[in-house]
Design an enzyme around this catalytic site. Sequence first.
Site, short mmCIF file in Angstrom:
data_model
loop_
_atom_site.label_atom_id
_atom_site.label_comp_id
_atom_site.label_asym_id
_atom_site.label_seq_id
_atom_site.Cartn_x
_atom_site.Cartn_y
_atom_site.Cartn_z
N TYR A 1 116.59 2.46 30.71
CA TYR A 1 115.55 3.75 31.01
C TYR A 1 116.08 4.68 29.78
CZ TYR A 1 116.07 1.06 35.17
OH TYR A 1 116.11 -0.07 36.21
N SER B 1 116.88 -3.79 39.94
CA SER B 1 116.37 -4.00 38.60
C SER B 1 116.86 -4.98 37.71
CB SER B 1 116.36 -2.40 38.02
OG SER B 1 115.33 -1.62 38.75
N VAL C 1 120.00 -0.33 40.47
CA VAL C 1 120.41 1.02 41.09
C VAL C 1 121.37 0.53 42.37
CG1 VAL C 1 118.64 0.69 42.84
CG2 VAL C 1 119.52 2.89 41.60
N LYS D 1 114.44 -7.51 37.02
CA LYS D 1 113.29 -7.49 36.28
C LYS D 1 113.49 -8.49 34.93
CE LYS D 1 112.59 -2.73 37.87
NZ LYS D 1 112.68 -1.29 37.23
N TYR E 1 107.68 -7.19 44.83
CA TYR E 1 108.77 -6.86 43.99
C TYR E 1 109.99 -6.14 44.66
CZ TYR E 1 110.74 -2.57 41.61
OH TYR E 1 111.52 -1.61 40.96
N1 GLN Z 1 114.13 -1.09 44.05
C1 GLN Z 1 114.59 -0.23 43.09
C2 GLN Z 1 113.40 0.68 43.05
O1 GLN Z 1 112.22 0.15 43.06
C3 GLN Z 1 114.81 -0.53 41.87
C4 GLN Z 1 115.11 0.43 40.90
C5 GLN Z 1 116.41 0.09 40.00
O2 GLN Z 1 117.18 -0.50 40.30
N2 GLN Z 1 116.61 1.24 38.87
O3 GLN Z 1 113.43 1.89 43.08
#
Ligand code: GLN
Length: 303
Positions: A238, A63, A256, A66, A190
């Site tokens: 988050y 993430s 993550v 992003k 994505y």
């Molecule tokens: N690829 C992960 C997902 O879409 C990314 C989420 C994350 O890093 N928090 O669930």
Amino acid sequence: MDLQSILNDIAAEMAAAPDRGKVADYIPELASVDAKRFGIAVALPDGRCMTAGDAEVAFSIQSVSKVFTLALALGRLGDQLWARVGREPSGLPFNSILQLEQENGIPRNPFINAGALAVTDAILAGHQPKELLGELLRFVQTSAEDADIHINEAVAQSETEHGDRNMALAHFMAAHGNLSNRPELTCGTYFHQCAIEMTCRQLAMAGRFLAGGHGAPHMISPQRVRRINALMLTCGHYDASGDFAYRVGLPGKSGVGGGILVIAPGRASIAVWSPGLNRHGNSQLGTLAVERLAQATGWSIFG
Ligand code: GLN
């Protein structure tokens, strides 16, 4: 200030930390990463970079990607982007679908999964996924001044195989007219952006365009830099964004895979990696390490 010895102390403390959190296990490629890994890198605006621990080991940025797609999207669409995604913290986990129904398919912010899917979908319109991913990689490579940054195809493939939840988010937005491409196409793109691999050194270098300061690469306007930093502070972790702001006092974006990109405006771009996550899906020791770094350096956007 002796940054190198601050980083050495932090790496030593983290090597001995008993509670390292839990490594993401929703795909085998992430589940198999060694929980003992820890790396940290601090890049100064002029490109000098100090590191400690496993700072040269590549990990899945997930993430954190992003931030880079948001920078591309604002460059391409400007404020039109905000018709499709909000700018408020969600107070919910990164992959929650709850608010999407209540808020008519408009995700709360660009850093929860639904919002990131909307951003990727927006910049994908009129392009082939390969083209867009190439542009994204070039953006990251240029800001890092390092061409050796790639997408791990096995991770992207695995995300696709375990992508029901993200597909559900995309379908839900499509039902509300907030998706321009087929859900498979947007999610596939994505999953590939999430599968970019970088070392702490590369990520810290790549983040310098958000830190600004003398010698930092100029990728987007200073106003957009400030706005992306504002969103990182309020939404980058988050439902733990408030806690991160309280403890660290700097904008940050977690992934993550256990990575966090942290920006000390005008001073430095910081990347930290420890794969064990806390219950919010943010790196447990990564957060602690940047909290220590902020204390030791006095870096804070709050004075
Ligand atoms: N690829 C992960 C997902 O879409 C990314 C989420 C994350 O890093 N928090 O669930």
